[in-house]
Each structure stands twice: as C-alpha cells, then as structure tokens.
Design a protein around this motif. Structure first.
Motif, PDB file in Angstrom:
ATOM      1  N   ASN A 184       0.816  -1.202   0.000  1.00 12.77           N
ATOM      2  CA  ASN A 184       0.000   0.000   0.000  1.00 12.77           C
ATOM      3  C   ASN A 184       0.858   1.265   0.000  1.00 12.77           C
ATOM      4  N   ASP A 185       0.866   1.961  -1.139  1.00 10.25           N
ATOM      5  CA  ASP A 185       1.545   3.249  -1.266  1.00 10.25           C
ATOM      6  C   ASP A 185       2.998   3.211  -0.774  1.00 10.25           C
ATOM      7  N   VAL A 186       3.745   2.257  -1.306  1.00 13.20           N
ATOM      8  CA  VAL A 186       5.144   2.094  -0.869  1.00 13.20           C
ATOM      9  C   VAL A 186       6.086   2.983  -1.674  1.00 13.20           C
ATOM     10  N   TRP A 187       6.905   3.719  -0.934  1.00 12.77           N
ATOM     11  CA  TRP A 187       7.948   4.566  -1.511  1.00 12.77           C
ATOM     12  C   TRP A 187       9.292   4.063  -1.019  1.00 12.77           C
ATOM     13  N   LEU A 228       3.834   2.691  -4.866  1.00 14.53           N
ATOM     14  CA  LEU A 228       3.374   1.421  -5.442  1.00 14.53           C
ATOM     15  C   LEU A 228       2.313   0.768  -4.550  1.00 14.53           C
ATOM     16  N   SER A 229       1.205   0.364  -5.158  1.00 12.52           N
ATOM     17  CA  SER A 229       0.138  -0.351  -4.445  1.00 12.52           C
ATOM     18  C   SER A 229      -0.360  -1.508  -5.301  1.00 12.52           C
ATOM     19  N   PHE A 230      -0.542  -2.656  -4.675  1.00 11.66           N
ATOM     20  CA  PHE A 230      -1.181  -3.790  -5.363  1.00 11.66           C
ATOM     21  C   PHE A 230      -1.431  -4.888  -4.336  1.00 11.66           C
ATOM     22  N   GLU A 231      -2.188  -5.906  -4.768  1.00 14.23           N
ATOM     23  CA  GLU A 231      -2.386  -7.091  -3.943  1.00 14.23           C
ATOM     24  C   GLU A 231      -2.043  -8.315  -4.773  1.00 14.23           C
ATOM     25  N   ALA A 232      -1.591  -9.358  -4.108  1.00 13.01           N
ATOM     26  CA  ALA A 232      -1.418 -10.655  -4.762  1.00 13.01           C
ATOM     27  C   ALA A 232      -2.294 -11.650  -4.006  1.00 13.01           C
ATOM     28  N   PHE A 233      -3.033 -12.456  -4.740  1.00 16.56           N
ATOM     29  CA  PHE A 233      -4.054 -13.309  -4.126  1.00 16.56           C
ATOM     30  C   PHE A 233      -3.645 -14.773  -4.080  1.00 16.56           C
ATOM     31  N   LYS A 234      -4.213 -15.468  -3.112  1.00 21.80           N
ATOM     32  CA  LYS A 234      -3.966 -16.900  -2.999  1.00 21.80           C
ATOM     33  C   LYS A 234      -4.372 -17.593  -4.290  1.00 21.80           C
ATOM     34  N   GLY A 235      -3.518 -18.484  -4.767  1.00 26.19           N
ATOM     35  CA  GLY A 235      -3.835 -19.287  -5.938  1.00 26.19           C
ATOM     36  C   GLY A 235      -3.424 -18.665  -7.256  1.00 26.19           C
ATOM     37  N   GLU A 236      -2.859 -17.462  -7.205  1.00 25.74           N
ATOM     38  CA  GLU A 236      -2.459 -16.851  -8.477  1.00 25.74           C
ATOM     39  C   GLU A 236      -0.932 -16.813  -8.631  1.00 25.74           C
ATOM     40  N   THR A 237      -0.524 -16.674  -9.875  1.00 22.31           N
ATOM     41  CA  THR A 237       0.877 -16.384 -10.163  1.00 22.31           C
ATOM     42  C   THR A 237       0.904 -14.989 -10.758  1.00 22.31           C
ATOM     43  N   LEU A 238       1.405 -14.063  -9.967  1.00 20.24           N
ATOM     44  CA  LEU A 238       1.510 -12.679 -10.419  1.00 20.24           C
ATOM     45  C   LEU A 238       2.903 -12.483 -11.002  1.00 20.24           C
ATOM     46  N   ARG A 252      -1.909 -13.201 -13.618  1.00 18.01           N
ATOM     47  CA  ARG A 252      -1.978 -11.771 -13.909  1.00 18.01           C
ATOM     48  C   ARG A 252      -0.566 -11.262 -14.167  1.00 18.01           C
ATOM     49  N   VAL A 253      -0.488 -10.149 -14.867  1.00 19.51           N
ATOM     50  CA  VAL A 253       0.798  -9.534 -15.181  1.00 19.51           C
ATOM     51  C   VAL A 253       0.762  -8.076 -14.734  1.00 19.51           C
ATOM     52  N   ALA A 254       1.860  -7.618 -14.134  1.00 18.62           N
ATOM     53  CA  ALA A 254       2.023  -6.204 -13.797  1.00 18.62           C
ATOM     54  C   ALA A 254       3.272  -5.702 -14.505  1.00 18.62           C
ATOM     55  N   VAL A 255       3.246  -4.441 -14.910  1.00 16.26           N
ATOM     56  CA  VAL A 255       4.429  -3.854 -15.539  1.00 16.26           C
ATOM     57  C   VAL A 255       4.881  -2.672 -14.696  1.00 16.26           C
ATOM     58  N   LEU A 256       6.101  -2.784 -14.169  1.00 18.58           N
ATOM     59  CA  LEU A 256       6.652  -1.773 -13.275  1.00 18.58           C
ATOM     60  C   LEU A 256       7.431  -0.737 -14.090  1.00 18.58           C
ATOM     61  N   ILE A 257       6.906   0.481 -14.109  1.00 14.14           N
ATOM     62  CA  ILE A 257       7.564   1.571 -14.833  1.00 14.14           C
ATOM     63  C   ILE A 257       7.545   2.799 -13.927  1.00 14.14           C
ATOM     64  N   ASP A 258       8.693   3.429 -13.766  1.00 11.58           N
ATOM     65  CA  ASP A 258       8.795   4.635 -12.938  1.00 11.58           C
ATOM     66  C   ASP A 258       8.220   4.447 -11.539  1.00 11.58           C
ATOM     67  N   ARG A 275       5.952   2.520 -10.285  1.00  7.09           N
ATOM     68  CA  ARG A 275       4.559   2.090 -10.083  1.00  7.09           C
ATOM     69  C   ARG A 275       4.168   1.114 -11.163  1.00  7.09           C
ATOM     70  N   PHE A 276       3.026   0.442 -10.972  1.00  5.97           N
ATOM     71  CA  PHE A 276       2.550  -0.450 -12.010  1.00  5.97           C
ATOM     72  C   PHE A 276       1.819   0.362 -13.085  1.00  5.97           C
TER      73      PHE A 276
END
Ligand code: ATP
Ligand code: MG
Length: 250
Positions: free
Chosen positions: A8-11, A23-33, A211-217, A219-220
């Motif tokens: 949550n809002d990590v700097w 940066l903010s996001f969640e990763a859930f049980k059973g997924e490959t992020l 799911r896929v996230a792309v980290l740029i500058d 943040r996602f």
C-alpha cells in the motif's frame, strides 16, 4: 479471494534514486503474479520488501495478513519461513555441497534427524528432476539450469505458502529457460499454488502468469489478466513489451 500480499503506497529511495513511488497492489492466494519491468526498474527491490529484507521509506507491506514493515528480524522469521525465495542469479552457497545447500533450511528451522534430512533432500531434488548423483557436488560443478533447479528445490524445503522468484530464467539458454518455466508451472499446480515471479522474460510471463504487472517509474503502469496486459494498448506498456520481445532473454 484472500490477499496474501498487500502493498500500500510504498515509496523507496536509494540516495538520489526514487525506485518505488507510491506502489500499491495485492497478490491473491492461488495466483501467479508476474511482475515485468526493465533492468533497474525496482523488481528486486519490490521482492525484498515482500520478504521483509528491506523496509519502505513510506507505506505498508502486509504479508499473510500481517504488517511486516516495522517487525524485528526475530518477528519476521516465522513469516519468512512461510515463503520460498528463489534469488536472482544462482545464489547457492558456493562452498557447500548441493546436499548441504538443500538441507540448509531444514537445519536452520527443524530438528530432523540426519536420515530424515537426507530423505527430504533426495525427494526435493527428485521433484525438480535431479538425482542423488548431484548430492556431493559443489554448485560450480553444475550447469546454470541445474543450479536454478537446486535453488527452487531449496526454496520448497519448508513447504512455503508462497514462492517468490527473481528472474528465474535469466542467463539460461532457451532449453533450460523452458525447463525452468515448466518447473514453475508444475510447482504451481502441485506444491505451492501462489507465487510472484519477477522477470523480463516475455515467454515466461506467457507460460506461467495468472496476472501480469508492468513496473515503470516506480509504479505499475499496468496490472491485469495476462492477456489483457500482454495485449495492452497503453503506449508505455506497449513500448516496454515491444522492447522486451525484440531483446534476448537475459
Ligand atoms: N541496496 C541498495 N543501495 C543502493 N541502491 C540500490 C540498492 N538496491 C537497489 N538499488 C538501486 O535501485 C534500483 C532498482 O534496483 P533493482 O535491483 O530492484 O532493479 P531490477 O528491476 O531488479 O533490475 P534487474 O532487472 O537488473 O535485476 C537500481 O537503480 C539500483 O541501483
Ligand atoms: Mg533484479
């Protein structure tokens, strides 16, 4: 859906470089992020926050429902024990045999007999496609692909609830990269259903991601289902993915 990781809002800044910027996001049980991002974008820094190896300057990191950013090393141990970390590079102990490398988490965290340790090490190596022959060898005597598999076997020793992989296919030839990618899918299906995979390997992302996230500058720039992100029209994401698609696996 149960959130296993909540960021949550990590700097995070190192000297003059602001690496993570809210940066903010969640990763859930059973997924490959799968977290993609260029070299130096902060992928390893992000994983190290999740493992509690570094603390954010600002913001919160929750793992297994518990805030970890202010915990002491001692308080972190039982939480870290629930994660399997496959570090970037080989990251085995160079002077220890493969047997001792894989046995290491058991020696640190359990009081099993030597016979039990041996049985579990042999079983863990078999799970990643390696035989007893490698037990007495040193990491330097194995190929890069075999070392990576030993790293995965070691990370699975304490039956983690979540696996963290940092560039698992980097530096491997296409055949070995493919083997490691298959192994990650197998671990996902049979051993540990939740994982975060950091990579700039597009083929790996296609093969293993929920799911896929792309980290740029810091943040996602994108976070969504594998197909939605890999087919995204977002210019920054497209530019990144096109660049990766034309570069080699590194
Ligand atoms: N302990 C540290 N001290 C100073 N700077 C650091 C530290 N750790 C990371 N950095 C800096 O933070 C930035 C992000 O580093 P990070 O290792 O997370 O990148 P990455 O996305 O994993 O890159 P790669 O794909 O090359 O592994 C880089 O500029 C790096 O130099
Ligand atoms: Mg890295």
């Amino acid at each position: 859906m149960t959130a296993i990781v909540e960021v949550n809002d990590v700097w995070k800044r190192f000297d003059s470089v602001e690496v993570l910027r809210g940066l903010s996001f969640e990763a859930f049980k059973g997924e490959t992020l799968v977290v993609m991002g260029g070299s130096g974008s902060g992928k390893t820094v992000l994983l190290r926050h999740i493992a509690g190896l570094i603390q954010p300057d600002q913001g919160q990191v929750k793992v297994f429902g518990q805030n970890i950013e202010a915990l002491s090393e001692e308080e972190l141990l039982p939480i870290r024990r629930r994660m399997g970390f496959v570090f970037q590079g080989a990251a085995l102990f160079d002077s220890l045999t493969i047997y001792e490398n894989v046995a290491y988490p058991l020696r640190e965290h359990t009081r099993l007999s030597e016979d039990e340790i041996r049985a579990r090490v042999v079983e863990a190596l078999a799970r990643v496609g390696l035989t007893k022959d490698v037990l007495p060898l040193l990491p330097s005597e194995l190929s890069g692909g075999m070392r990576k598999r030993v790293g995965i076997a070691r990370a699975l020793m304490l039956e983690p609830e979540m696996m963290l992989y940092d560039e698992p296919t980097a530096g491997l030839d296409p055949t070995n990269a493919h083997l490691v990618s298959d192994l990650i899918s197998e671990v996902q299906a049979r051993v540990c259903d939740t994982s975060i995979v950091v990579t700039h390997d597009l083929e790996l992302a296609r093969a293993v991601a929920t799911r896929v996230a792309v980290l740029i500058d810091g943040r996602f720039a994108a976070l969504g289902s594998r197909d939605a992100v890999l087919e995204s029209d977002e210019p920054a994401v497209r530019a990144f993915l096109t660049g990766e698609a034309t570069s080699h696996r590194v």
